[in-house]
Scaffold this motif. Structure first.
Motif, PDB file in Angstrom:
ATOM      1  N   ARG A   1       0.832  -1.208   0.000  1.00  0.00           N
ATOM      2  CA  ARG A   1       0.000   0.000   0.000  1.00  0.00           C
ATOM      3  C   ARG A   1       0.867   1.259   0.000  1.00  0.00           C
ATOM      4  NH1 ARG A   1      -5.194  -1.730   1.227  1.00  0.00           N
ATOM      5  NH2 ARG A   1      -5.263  -3.816   2.154  1.00  0.00           N
ATOM      6  N   ALA A   2       1.961   1.231   0.775  1.00  0.00           N
ATOM      7  CA  ALA A   2       2.867   2.380   0.805  1.00  0.00           C
ATOM      8  C   ALA A   2       3.519   2.592  -0.557  1.00  0.00           C
ATOM      9  CB  ALA A   2       3.926   2.182   1.887  1.00  0.00           C
ATOM     10  N   LEU A   3       3.919   1.500  -1.179  1.00  0.00           N
ATOM     11  CA  LEU A   3       4.530   1.583  -2.509  1.00  0.00           C
ATOM     12  C   LEU A   3       3.576   2.240  -3.498  1.00  0.00           C
ATOM     13  CD1 LEU A   3       7.061   0.229  -4.250  1.00  0.00           C
ATOM     14  CD2 LEU A   3       5.199  -1.230  -5.057  1.00  0.00           C
ATOM     15  N   ILE A   4       2.362   1.724  -3.567  1.00  0.00           N
ATOM     16  CA  ILE A   4       1.398   2.204  -4.560  1.00  0.00           C
ATOM     17  C   ILE A   4       0.976   3.638  -4.276  1.00  0.00           C
ATOM     18  CG2 ILE A   4      -0.937   1.843  -5.464  1.00  0.00           C
ATOM     19  CD1 ILE A   4      -0.433  -1.213  -4.936  1.00  0.00           C
ATOM     20  N   ASN A   5       0.599   3.911  -3.037  1.00  0.00           N
ATOM     21  CA  ASN A   5       0.175   5.278  -2.699  1.00  0.00           C
ATOM     22  C   ASN A   5       1.335   6.266  -2.822  1.00  0.00           C
ATOM     23  OD1 ASN A   5      -2.536   4.614  -2.146  1.00  0.00           O
ATOM     24  ND2 ASN A   5      -2.033   3.990  -0.060  1.00  0.00           N
ATOM     25  N   GLY A   6       2.535   5.814  -2.456  1.00  0.00           N
ATOM     26  CA  GLY A   6       3.701   6.679  -2.563  1.00  0.00           C
ATOM     27  C   GLY A   6       4.035   7.024  -4.000  1.00  0.00           C
ATOM     28  N   TRP A   7       4.004   6.010  -4.874  1.00  0.00           N
ATOM     29  CA  TRP A   7       4.248   6.273  -6.290  1.00  0.00           C
ATOM     30  C   TRP A   7       3.225   7.249  -6.841  1.00  0.00           C
ATOM     31  CZ3 TRP A   7       5.132   0.716  -8.632  1.00  0.00           C
ATOM     32  CH2 TRP A   7       6.409   0.269  -8.277  1.00  0.00           C
ATOM     33  N   ARG A   8       1.970   7.032  -6.510  1.00  0.00           N
ATOM     34  CA  ARG A   8       0.926   7.907  -7.038  1.00  0.00           C
ATOM     35  C   ARG A   8       1.139   9.348  -6.603  1.00  0.00           C
ATOM     36  NH1 ARG A   8      -4.117   3.630  -6.078  1.00  0.00           N
ATOM     37  NH2 ARG A   8      -3.752   2.464  -8.011  1.00  0.00           N
ATOM     38  N   GLN A   9       1.546   9.534  -5.367  1.00  0.00           N
ATOM     39  CA  GLN A   9       1.807  10.881  -4.886  1.00  0.00           C
ATOM     40  C   GLN A   9       3.010  11.495  -5.598  1.00  0.00           C
ATOM     41  OE1 GLN A   9       2.266  11.245  -0.620  1.00  0.00           O
ATOM     42  NE2 GLN A   9       3.218  13.246  -0.777  1.00  0.00           N
ATOM     43  N   GLU A  10       4.093  10.730  -5.706  1.00  0.00           N
ATOM     44  CA  GLU A  10       5.312  11.269  -6.299  1.00  0.00           C
ATOM     45  C   GLU A  10       5.168  11.513  -7.800  1.00  0.00           C
ATOM     46  OE1 GLU A  10       8.023  12.238  -4.732  1.00  0.00           O
ATOM     47  OE2 GLU A  10       7.272  11.663  -2.754  1.00  0.00           O
ATOM     48  N   PHE A  11       4.364  10.700  -8.467  1.00  0.00           N
ATOM     49  CA  PHE A  11       4.156  10.867  -9.907  1.00  0.00           C
ATOM     50  C   PHE A  11       2.990  11.800 -10.214  1.00  0.00           C
ATOM     51  CE2 PHE A  11       7.021   7.348 -10.022  1.00  0.00           C
ATOM     52  CZ  PHE A  11       7.608   7.372 -11.280  1.00  0.00           C
TER      53      PHE A  11
ATOM     54  N   ASN B   1      -0.270  11.445  -9.767  1.00  0.00           N
ATOM     55  CA  ASN B   1      -1.427  10.801 -10.385  1.00  0.00           C
ATOM     56  C   ASN B   1      -2.050   9.850  -9.376  1.00  0.00           C
ATOM     57  OD1 ASN B   1      -3.332   9.461 -11.905  1.00  0.00           O
ATOM     58  ND2 ASN B   1      -1.920   8.743 -13.473  1.00  0.00           N
ATOM     59  N   GLU B   2      -3.075  10.315  -8.657  1.00  0.00           N
ATOM     60  CA  GLU B   2      -3.669   9.518  -7.580  1.00  0.00           C
ATOM     61  C   GLU B   2      -4.420   8.299  -8.095  1.00  0.00           C
ATOM     62  OE1 GLU B   2      -7.836  12.060  -7.054  1.00  0.00           O
ATOM     63  OE2 GLU B   2      -6.249  12.195  -5.527  1.00  0.00           O
ATOM     64  N   LYS B   3      -4.688   8.245  -9.404  1.00  0.00           N
ATOM     65  CA  LYS B   3      -5.394   7.097  -9.981  1.00  0.00           C
ATOM     66  C   LYS B   3      -4.481   6.249 -10.872  1.00  0.00           C
ATOM     67  CE  LYS B   3      -9.935   9.350  -9.946  1.00  0.00           C
ATOM     68  NZ  LYS B   3     -11.110   9.758 -10.775  1.00  0.00           N
ATOM     69  N   MET B   4      -3.182   6.443 -10.774  1.00  0.00           N
ATOM     70  CA  MET B   4      -2.266   5.679 -11.622  1.00  0.00           C
ATOM     71  C   MET B   4      -2.460   4.177 -11.404  1.00  0.00           C
ATOM     72  SD  MET B   4       1.904   5.839 -11.905  1.00  0.00           S
ATOM     73  CE  MET B   4       2.224   4.959 -10.361  1.00  0.00           C
ATOM     74  N   PRO B   5      -2.781   3.426 -12.451  1.00  0.00           N
ATOM     75  CA  PRO B   5      -2.968   1.986 -12.271  1.00  0.00           C
ATOM     76  C   PRO B   5      -1.663   1.281 -11.928  1.00  0.00           C
ATOM     77  CG  PRO B   5      -3.082   2.577 -14.600  1.00  0.00           C
ATOM     78  CD  PRO B   5      -3.040   3.860 -13.829  1.00  0.00           C
ATOM     79  N   VAL B   6      -1.753   0.326 -11.021  1.00  0.00           N
ATOM     80  CA  VAL B   6      -0.619  -0.513 -10.656  1.00  0.00           C
ATOM     81  C   VAL B   6      -1.096  -1.958 -10.682  1.00  0.00           C
ATOM     82  CG1 VAL B   6       1.104  -1.094  -8.910  1.00  0.00           C
ATOM     83  CG2 VAL B   6       0.403   1.290  -9.218  1.00  0.00           C
ATOM     84  N   TYR B   7      -0.552  -2.734 -11.588  1.00  0.00           N
ATOM     85  CA  TYR B   7      -0.921  -4.146 -11.720  1.00  0.00           C
ATOM     86  C   TYR B   7       0.281  -4.990 -11.323  1.00  0.00           C
ATOM     87  CZ  TYR B   7      -4.581  -1.863 -14.390  1.00  0.00           C
ATOM     88  OH  TYR B   7      -5.608  -1.033 -14.767  1.00  0.00           O
ATOM     89  N   PHE B   8       0.068  -5.944 -10.417  1.00  0.00           N
ATOM     90  CA  PHE B   8       1.202  -6.665  -9.849  1.00  0.00           C
ATOM     91  C   PHE B   8       0.979  -8.170  -9.902  1.00  0.00           C
ATOM     92  CE2 PHE B   8      -1.644  -5.526  -6.353  1.00  0.00           C
ATOM     93  CZ  PHE B   8      -1.744  -6.690  -5.616  1.00  0.00           C
ATOM     94  N   VAL B   9       2.070  -8.905  -9.730  1.00  0.00           N
ATOM     95  CA  VAL B   9       2.090 -10.353  -9.887  1.00  0.00           C
ATOM     96  C   VAL B   9       2.183 -11.017  -8.518  1.00  0.00           C
ATOM     97  CG1 VAL B   9       3.290 -12.310 -10.940  1.00  0.00           C
ATOM     98  CG2 VAL B   9       3.234 -10.085 -12.117  1.00  0.00           C
TER      99      VAL B   9
END
Length: 509
Positions: A301-311, A313-321
């Motif tokens: 959650r920190a990774l995804i929310n952090g990326w969205r904040q830094e980039f 884009n609060e809705k940036m899609p993140v698809y993971f394996v």
């Protein structure tokens, strides 16, 4: 090199060795290191072009039918923002001019740009796949895709966020002679998107083998959970043993494993480069020998929310394996469960790989992985009508001695199927559902009989008269995980009451 330029050159070398972007040290006109020949720009989003020059100089930037101007600030920085462009397969010039100096970036396309990151299973190349899968050799020979471009960022770690890459990247056009160096997962993902959308596809690969999730999380996101806060505190002291001993911590080997260090060097410098979204394949180094998978969902959650904040884009899609069964260690079942729990974040999606054959920690079949990731993007971001997820546990109903399991993404119905190698799963009518277990309040898990009834699975065991929970495929390397939906996508391993699952790793004294 002239004597007059020697002091400046020495300063530049020292700064690079220290991991500090040179910013205004050089007065020569330059652009951000991600902006090089053959790149792909993100369509339908504002395009940021930035760089450095002499303080106060005027800069003119031209691309296609747009021209923008800027003046460098007190640090020599300048930036312009273009209005969104439509997709284009035409290679065009990006021109930057300041006074007598000019830069021309050649063969620039506009299309869809995706960021790919994680550890070695994302970094595993098409060439490495071809040594184990004969069909990949044919894919290499046919890989003449001028609209697919890759760039690889290999920057070493940095204790502070860099304003630019230490050296410019190379954007590589996909050809038979180049594709072997591309990430296998990212290549098959990009090839599927390119075929379905008929627009250029760019991939920026920032993965690094053997690393946990912590170095990819931006520093700003470490305040979201107590374990993360403590990891950051210990990381700032470079206390590798302290992080390892911390419950929910990680076995950090060197500075590349420390909180935020790879985000600082590989992602912070490109945070203004517009992308559609991110694909992520990681988890092995948070759940291996003497590694602690607890709290991994909070790290995701920190990774995804952090990326969205830094980039931005609060809705940036993140698809993971989700981790497969091949090469699994004792902590992998717990970590798979943590990954599933993190999949409830908006604009995320999890690809299940528990049915993919392979040996060792690097199963070679990245074809199915890339295609399954592409399904999420095609359905969620590009409006394609296709199934994108296998059955995901939704809820359970207890009726006496039986438990009824309801699933998300089972609208097409559930089936027992078998997958052989790279082939599509095939429904089998004469086999039983495997890998289901049931328990009562004792917590003693027992093998269970599981039966598909419509869009549900009914689970029983005559020895368990008062069941409270079900788990599916909760094992290090479960064999023949054969629950699918009719779209041919596998069910995720799950426990219907995750609080029943505990993990006690053998941490150092």
């Amino acid at each position: 090199m002239s004597k007059s330029n020697l002091p400046q050159f020495i300063i530049l070398v020292v700064l690079m060795l220290l991991g500090i972007a040179p910013d205004a040290v050089s007065a020569e006109l330059r652009v951000a290191g991600i902006l090089t020949d053959h790149m792909v720009l993100q369509r339908d989003q504002p395009i940021h072009v930035r760089g450095w020059t002499e303080v106060g100089d005027a800069v003119t930037v031209t691309f296609a039918d747009q021209t923008k101007q800027a003046t460098s600030d007190k640090n020599g920085k300048w930036s312009v923002t273009f209005e969104p462009f439509a997709a284009s397969l035409q290679g065009r010039l990006l021109r930057i001019k300041s006074g007598e100096e000019s830069i021309v970036i050649n063969d620039v396309l506009v299309g869809e740009v995706w960021h790919a990151s994680g550890q070695s299973n994302m970094a595993m190349t098409v060439g490495a796949m071809s040594r184990e899968l004969e069909t990949v050799k044919d894919d290499i020979a046919e890989a003449d895709y001028p609209g697919i471009r890759f760039c690889r960022i290999n920057e070493p770690e940095s204790p502070e966020p860099l304003t630019d890459l230490r050296k410019p990247v190379d954007w590589i056009v996909c050809q038979p002679k180049t594709v072997s160096r591309f990430s296998g997962v990212a290549f098959y993902f990009a090839r599927r998107l390119n075929a379905e959308l008929n627009v250029p596809i760019g991939v920026i690969d920032t993965s690094r083998g053997g690393t946990p999730i912590e170095p990819f999380i931006p520093r700003s996101a470490f305040d979201s959970h107590s374990t993360l806060k403590k990891e950051l505190e210990l990381g700032d002291r470079e206390d590798l043993v302290g992080i390892w001993k911390l419950p929910g911590g990680v076995r950090a080997r060197d500075a590349n494993w420390l909180p935020g260090r790879l985000f600082n060097s590989r992602m912070a410098p490109i945070s203004r480069f517009s992308v559609r979204g991110t694909i992520w394949y990681q988890g092995e180094s948070n759940s291996g020998v003497q590694e602690d998978p607890r709290d991994y969902q909070h790290k995701m959650r920190a990774l995804i929310n952090g990326w969205r904040q830094e980039f931005g884009n609060e809705k940036m899609p993140v698809y993971f394996v989700q981790l497969p069964g091949s090469g699994a260690g004792e902590g992998w079942p717990y970590l798979r469960g943590q990954q599933r729990l993190a999949a409830d974040l908006p604009h995320t999606g999890m690809v299940v790989t528990i049915d993919i054959d392979g040996e060792g920690i690097h199963p070679p079949n990245k074809i199915d992985v890339g295609h399954r990731l592409a399904r999420w993007a095609l359905a969620k971001n590009y409006g394609k009508r296709l199934a994108f997820s296998g059955p995901m546990f939704d809820r359970q109903e207890i009726h006496g001695k039986k438990i009824i399991i309801h699933f998300l993404h089972g609208e097409s119905g559930l089936m027992i199927a078998k997958k052989e190698g790279l082939a599509k799963p095939v429904e089998v009518l004469d086999e039983e559902l495997l890998n289901f277990e049931i328990t009562d309040a004792s917590g003693d898990w027992q093998p269970a009989i599981a039966t598909i009834v419509g869009k549900t699975v009914i689970v029983t065991n005559t020895k368990v008269s008062s069941p409270i929970a079900i788990q599916y495929a909760y094992a290090v390397s479960p064999e023949n995980c054969n629950l699918y939906n009719h779209a041919g996508l596998p069910a995720s391993p799950f426990c219907s009451l995750p609080d029943l699952l505990t993990y006690d790793p053998k941490l150092p004294e």
